[in-house]
Structure formats: structure tokens, C-alpha cells
Design an enzyme around this catalytic site. Structure first.
Site, PDB file in Angstrom:
ATOM      1  N   GLU A 113       0.795  -1.230   0.000  1.00 37.03           N
ATOM      2  CA  GLU A 113       0.000   0.000   0.000  1.00 37.03           C
ATOM      3  C   GLU A 113       0.830   1.284   0.000  1.00 37.03           C
ATOM      4  O   GLU A 113       0.812   2.045   0.987  1.00 37.03           O
ATOM      5  CB  GLU A 113      -0.961   0.000   1.201  1.00 37.03           C
ATOM      6  CG  GLU A 113      -1.885  -1.197   1.252  1.00 37.03           C
ATOM      7  CD  GLU A 113      -3.003  -1.062   2.276  1.00 37.03           C
ATOM      8  OE1 GLU A 113      -2.993  -0.099   3.061  1.00 37.03           O
ATOM      9  OE2 GLU A 113      -3.901  -1.915   2.287  1.00 37.03           O
ATOM     10  N   GLU A 163      -5.289  -8.614   0.744  1.00 35.49           N
ATOM     11  CA  GLU A 163      -5.952  -8.262   2.005  1.00 35.49           C
ATOM     12  C   GLU A 163      -7.411  -7.961   1.721  1.00 35.49           C
ATOM     13  O   GLU A 163      -7.733  -7.294   0.729  1.00 35.49           O
ATOM     14  CB  GLU A 163      -5.360  -6.990   2.650  1.00 35.49           C
ATOM     15  CG  GLU A 163      -4.086  -7.183   3.403  1.00 35.49           C
ATOM     16  CD  GLU A 163      -3.597  -5.882   4.046  1.00 35.49           C
ATOM     17  OE1 GLU A 163      -4.435  -5.038   4.440  1.00 35.49           O
ATOM     18  OE2 GLU A 163      -2.377  -5.716   4.136  1.00 35.49           O
TER      19      GLU A 163
HETATM   20  C1  FCB Z   1      -4.545  -2.044   5.466  1.00 31.87           C
HETATM   21  C2  FCB Z   1      -3.159  -2.380   6.004  1.00 31.87           C
HETATM   22  C3  FCB Z   1      -3.172  -3.443   7.078  1.00 31.87           C
HETATM   23  C4  FCB Z   1      -4.354  -3.293   8.011  1.00 31.87           C
HETATM   24  C5  FCB Z   1      -5.637  -3.159   7.256  1.00 31.87           C
HETATM   25  C6  FCB Z   1      -6.863  -3.053   8.116  1.00 31.87           C
HETATM   26  O1  FCB Z   1      -4.530  -0.761   4.963  1.00 31.87           O
HETATM   27  O2  FCB Z   1      -2.333  -2.830   4.963  1.00 31.87           O
HETATM   28  O3  FCB Z   1      -1.935  -3.376   7.722  1.00 31.87           O
HETATM   29  O4  FCB Z   1      -4.131  -2.250   8.883  1.00 31.87           O
HETATM   30  O5  FCB Z   1      -5.573  -2.048   6.404  1.00 31.87           O
END
Ligand code: FCB
Length: 462
Positions: free
Chosen positions: A176, A370
Site C-alpha cells: 500500500e 488483504e
Molecule cells: C490495510 C493495512 C493493514 C491493516 C488493514 C486493516 O490498509 O495494509 O496493515 O491495517 O488495512
């Protein structure tokens, strides 16, 4: 395309292709603890979380889930869930405490043990090189706005690869970069907490340049799979009829998504973003050849998805603190349920995003690195009945299945997160885990969602 999309949303496929990769994800600072052990130096998150007022309740990652000492127990939990891939991150200040120069073998020893344990459990390790814990020394040298960090990052990547590359098949450079650049250097809500909009664009560029250099170096060194993970948020205009709303959404799509996707996958910044950036910091930071370096071939794009962004044009609205130059753009809460973070739950936008990636950036396989949700969990007996989290996963996995049915080359899904953990500026109160962590005792308890996810993995279907 539209008809096809609508059809598949109504009758979603619920079985995943053979070989679909199922897993879970975590990040070093959020779970490891052991902040001063075995030669680890401070990262920008140690400094930031120690600064009063930065993190809710003064929480820090000093102990976190104590995963540094309890990794074997955590691997056993993953094995029990049937997880095939574990995405974790390497702490740069453990491996190369000063961010350049000498390598700390003891820091690498930890990842050696972790990787060997994973392989023994039949779990494929997937290492992210940078999930936000920059060595403090490099921040002291100017941080990500300093172009020099791109080369430092590539050196560190090679040092990690030299020790772990024989057993880690999959390498992700950045997690990110939007958050690193714009929360770190524009809104200041993340470490290092600087509020310097011009520098946030420079930071974004250095990060991507570092990715490009590292990706090429890793490939040349023999890495099997190289990737980068971006967090994408589809920008939805409040109305489709008002061209000003459309323009607001286009701007947000540029600042959140295209400013990374286009250089990484097409080898050039989008024209509108070049013009936007120029107003803040000129374009001197982008040198000839940079865009080519950034577009180093990758084996898949890692996508983190949590929620969409809804916007409308509104005269007189001041700029958002995290999107430089968004005067006149109003951010709205879509009329849908929200998670415990106050984030809108919108799986249809996830589906739309995936189909759009397939259309606009053809030929790049995608892995969901994620996706997940935080809710106020309550422990009853030995578990947590987190029906709301199961609902979130179920809806978003249906979106993934629908996108696959629509032809999107989607290779796997990693749930965020294995464990409840240090949720950055929110501290420990926001829980995203499949597994509940009692921070006083470090006891792990499988939530109902963990049992549910185990069945999904075993059946390869919903
Ligand atoms: C993302 C992050 C991860 C976590 C989630 C909820 O932005 O990569 O580390 O905090 O959000």
C-alpha cells in the site's frame, strides 16, 4: 461487458477454480513485538507510537501479539485452518537496523525459523519487504521524499533475498504505497506524521522507484514470483448525471488508484495526475527512465480492498487532508451498513473494481492480498460469535467468485488478518482477526469466522 457483469452478480459462482490460493495475511509491526530484541533498531512506527497523541490510548507495537516468540503456535493455528499461503512482512530495522550498511544476522534468523516452520507445516511463505516500518535512520535522512531511499530499499531487498530466497517463492515489494505516501507525509495520520503535501507526491514516486529497482533485482537474483500490493478504492460519484460529480470521482480515482496503477502497469503516470502533481511540487522528481524502471514486470498485482470512496462536487469545500488538491470535493458516506471502523460495506464495488482492473490493465494476474473487517468482538466462553465478519467475508468472496466468472484472472485470496493486532493509529481496539488475541495473556481463540473460513478453504467454495 455491463450485461455480463450484472448477470454474474445476480447468480454468482460459489466454487473457486482448482489451484486457487487461500491464505491469511499479517504485518511485522502489527504482530511481532520484541521491538528491542536481537539487534532490531527503531522504525518510524516505534517513534510515532511513542509520541503522545499519535496512537489511540498511547498503544505501541512494543509487545503486540508477541508473535516473535509465539510464531510456532501461530503456524500451528494456520495449519489447523488449512491455510495454503501465509503473507507476512519482514521488518527492515530487524534485518538492516540502520537502513543501509551492515546486515543483522540475528534479525534474519527469526525469519529463517518462521519460514522453515511454515514449510514444515505445508504453508507457502509470501514475504512483503515493506509494510511501513521504515528504519528511523532513513526517516532522519529525509524519509521517502528522499530519492536515495529507492536504492536503499533495493539493497535491503537483495539482502533479505540472499538469506531467504531459497525457501520463499513469493516476494512482494511494497504494501500500500498510497498509505505510506499520503497518510505518512500528507495527512500525517501515519508515521512519520509529516504534513507536507508536496513531499507526499515525492514519497509516492520514491516508493514506486524502489519497487521497480527491487523487483528487477529480485528477478535477476532468481525470485520465483515478484509482486507489489496496492490498496484500491473505487471512486463513486454521488450522481451519474452531474458532470462535476463525475469529475470529482475521476480526480479521486487518479489520486487513489491510477497514480500507482498506471506507472506500475502501463509505464507512465496518467496525464491528469502529472498536471495535478505539477501544481504542488513540479515534476523534477520524475527523471527520464524512472517510469520504465517502475514498470518492472510483475507476476501478479496484489490488491487490498476494504471499501469504496463516494464523492460529490461541492463549491467551497476545503481539500481533504489526505488527498492533496481536492478543494471542492465532498466525501460522503454511502447509504450502506458500516464495519466497526465506520467503513462502508460494499462488495458490489469490489466486483466492479476487479472487472475494471481486468479491462484497463489486461494481462496482469491479480491476487487479493488483504480483505477483511473489524467489528466490536465479544468473547463468550472460548470463542467470538462474529456473524458480521463472516457476512463481510462471504459477500466479498462472492464478489471474487463473480469476477472470476467474468473472466478476471484472479489467483488467490488472503484474509486480513490471521490475528487481532496493532491497527496503526487506532491501536489494539480495532480487531480484524480470524483469531482473537487476549493482549493481557496472549491467549489465542478461534472466532466463528475462523471455523467458517476453514470450511471455505477445505471445500474450495462458499
Ligand atoms: C490495510 C493495512 C493493514 C491493516 C488493514 C486493516 O490498509 O495494509 O496493515 O491495517 O488495512
Amino acid at each position: 461487458m455491463t450485461t455480463q457483469t450484472e448477470t454474474s452478480v445476480e447468480t454468482p459462482a460459489t466454487t473457486f477454480p482448482a489451484g486457487f490460493r487461500w491464505g491469511v495475511a499479517t504485518a511485522s509491526y502489527q504482530i511481532e513485538g520484541a521491538a528491542q530484541e536481537d539487534g532490531r533498531a527503531p522504525s518510524i512506527w516505534d517513534t510515532f507510537s511513542r509520541t503522545p497523541g499519535r496512537v489511540a490510548d498511547g498503544h505501541t507495537g512494543q509487545v503486540a501479539c508477541d508473535h516473535y516468540h509465539r510464531y510456532a503456535e501461530d503456524i500451528a493455528i494456520m495449519r489447523g485452518l488449512g491455510v495454503g499461503t501465509y503473507r507476512f512482512s519482514l521488518a527492515w530495522p530487524r534485518i538492516q537496523p540502520d537502513g543501509s550498511g551492515p546486515i543483522n544476522p540475528k534479525g534474519l534468523d527469526f525469519y529463517d525459523r518462521l519460514v522453515d516452520g511454515l514449510l514444515e507445516a505445508g504453508i507457502a511463505p509470501m514475504a512483503t519487504l515493506y509494510h511501513w516500518d521504515l528504519p528511523q535512520t532513513l526517516e532522519d535522512a529525509g524519509g521517502w521524499p528522499n530519492r536515495d531511499l529507492a536504492s536503499r530499499f533495493a539493497d535491503y531487498a537483495l539482502a533479505a533475498y540472499a538469506r531467504l530466497g531459497d525457501r520463499v517463492p513469493t516476494w512482494t515489494t511494497l504494501n500500500e504505497p498510497w498509505c505510506s505516501a499520503f497518510l505518512g507525509y500528507c495527512s500525517g495520520r501515519h508515521a512519520p506524521g509529516r504534513i507536507e503535501p508536496a513531499n507526499s507526491f515525492r514519497a509516492a514516486h520514491t516508493l514506486m522507484l524502489g519497487h521497480g529497482l527491487a523487483a528487477r533485482a529480485l528477478r535477476a537474483a532468481g525470485a520465483q514470483e515478484v509482486s507489489v500490493t496496492v490498496n484500491l478504492s473505487p471512486a463513486i460519484p454521488r450522481t451519474l448525471s452531474d458532470p462535476h460529480d463525475q469529475a470529482a470521482a475521476r480526480l479521486l480515482d487518479g489520486l487513489h488508484n491510477r497514480i500507482f496503477l498506471d506507472p506500475l502497469l502501463l509505464g507512465r503516470y496518467p496525464t491528469d495526475m502529472l498536471a495535478h502533481m505539477e501544481r504542488f511540487c513540479g515534476l523534477d522528481h520524475i527523471r527520464t527512465g524512472d517510469e520504465e524502471t517502475i514498470a518492472a514486470p510483475i507476476d501478479f498485482l496484489g490488491v487490498n480492498y476494504y471499501m469504496p470512496t463516494m464523492v460529490a462536487a461541492q463549491v467551497g469545500q476545503p481539500s481533504s487532508d489526505q488527498f492533496p488538491g481536492t478543494e471542492g470535493v465532498l466525501f460522503l458516506d454511502p447509504d450502506v451498513p458500516q464495519t466497526g471502523m465506520g467503513w462502508p460495506i460494499d462488495a458490489d464495488s469490489f466486483h466492479t473494481l476487479l472487472v475494471r482492473l481486468h479491462r484497463d490493465y489486461p494481462g496482469t494476474p491479480i491476487m487479493i492480498t488483504e480483505n477483511g473487517s473489524s467489528f466490536p468482538d465479544v468473547v463468550v466462553g472460548d470463542t467470538v460469535q462474529d456473524a458480521d465478519r463472516i457476512g463481510y467475508f462471504d459477500g466479498h468472496l462472492r464478489a471474487v467468485a463473480g469476477a472470476i466468472a467474468d473472466g478476471v484472472d484472479l489467483r488467490g485470496y488472503l484474509a486480513w488478518s490471521l490475528l487481532d493486532n496493532f491497527e496503526w493509529g487506532y491501536g489494539y481496539d480495532k480487531r480484524f482477526g480470524l483469531v482473537h488475541v487476549d493482549y493481557a495473556t496472549q491467549q489465542r481463540r478461534l472466532k466463528a469466522s475462523a471455523h467458517w473460513y476453514k470450511d471455505v478453504i477445505a471445500n474450495n467454495s462458499l
